[in-house]
Scaffold this active site. Structure first.
Site, PDB file in Angstrom:
ATOM      1  N   HIS A  20      41.600  23.522   8.763  1.00 33.88           N
ATOM      2  CA  HIS A  20      42.967  23.077   8.486  1.00 33.88           C
ATOM      3  C   HIS A  20      43.299  23.131   7.005  1.00 33.88           C
ATOM      4  O   HIS A  20      44.305  22.591   6.574  1.00 33.88           O
ATOM      5  CB  HIS A  20      43.187  21.657   9.011  1.00 33.88           C
ATOM      6  CG  HIS A  20      42.719  21.456  10.418  1.00 33.88           C
ATOM      7  ND1 HIS A  20      41.486  20.921  10.727  1.00 33.88           N
ATOM      8  CD2 HIS A  20      43.313  21.753  11.602  1.00 33.88           C
ATOM      9  CE1 HIS A  20      41.333  20.898  12.048  1.00 33.88           C
ATOM     10  NE2 HIS A  20      42.410  21.393  12.599  1.00 33.88           N
TER      11      HIS A  20
HETATM   12  S1  FES Z   1      40.541  20.552   7.269  1.00 36.85           S
HETATM   13 FE1  FES Z   1      40.429  19.847   9.325  1.00 36.85          FE
HETATM   14  S2  FES Z   1      38.295  19.836   9.715  1.00 36.85           S
HETATM   15 FE2  FES Z   1      38.437  20.464   7.650  1.00 36.85          FE
END
Ligand code: FES
Length: 177
Positions: A140
């Site tokens: 993410h």
């Molecule tokens: S940014 Fe979501 S698990 Fe690393």
């Protein structure tokens, strides 16, 4: 007590010593026999006892990863430039303020030892990537600096430092503070 010696690697920074199957990812063919010889047996790893890791084979700039008590851990041999950059970072610029000195052992700033799970949802970040040159989490987009401190969310906290202590100049024992 058991010991792990990291193999010399020229092509890739990452070494995964996995529990259970004792698998390896991203390890050159020449390195694998050494890992197989030096790795503790399955029962030893599963018992979760402290493990000793030789730092001597880890080249400056290299990151290795191993599994201890079911959790991945990074060991990073930081360069002088990385150390200087992290030591100069202002706490006011950090999302989870913590000085670099509080994340390494005194006199051993070249060695960073952190849990390797992104503090957002647990993915394993990629080393030496992202805007801060520390780690980039491809899941993410969280980013960490070379001190393992979160610099961009959605993660909100730093990569934790596991309990460990130096046994000698080039050996650490993970599992004992
Ligand atoms: S940014 Fe979501 S698990 Fe690393």
């Amino acid at each position: 007590m058991t010991s792990i010696a990291a193999p010399d690697q020229s092509r890739r920074d990452f070494l995964f010593l996995a529990t259970g199957a004792v698998g390896a990812i991203g390890v050159g063919a020449a390195a694998w026999p050494l890992i197989a010889q030096m790795n503790p047996d399955r029962e030893t790893i599963a018992s979760g006892v402290p493990i000793e890791v030789s730092l001597a084979p880890i080249a400056e700039g290299q990151i290795i990863s191993l599994i201890w008590r079911g959790k991945p851990i990074f060991i990073r041999h930081r360069t002088p430039d990385e150390i200087a950059k992290e030591e100069a970072t202002r706490l006011s610029d950090l999302m989870d303020p913590q000085s670099d000195a509080d994340r390494v052992k005194a006199g051993k700033a070249q060695w960073l030892v952190v849990y390797a799970s992104c503090t957002h949802l647990g993915c394993i970040p990629l080393g030496k990537q992202g805007d801060w040159g520390g780690w980039f989490c491809p899941c993410h987009g969280s980013q960490y600096d070379a001190s393992g401190r979160v610099r961009h969310g959605p993660a909100a906290t730093n990569l934790p430092v596991p309990p460990y202590a130096f046994v000698d100049d080039t050996t650490i024992r993970i599992g004992e503070a």
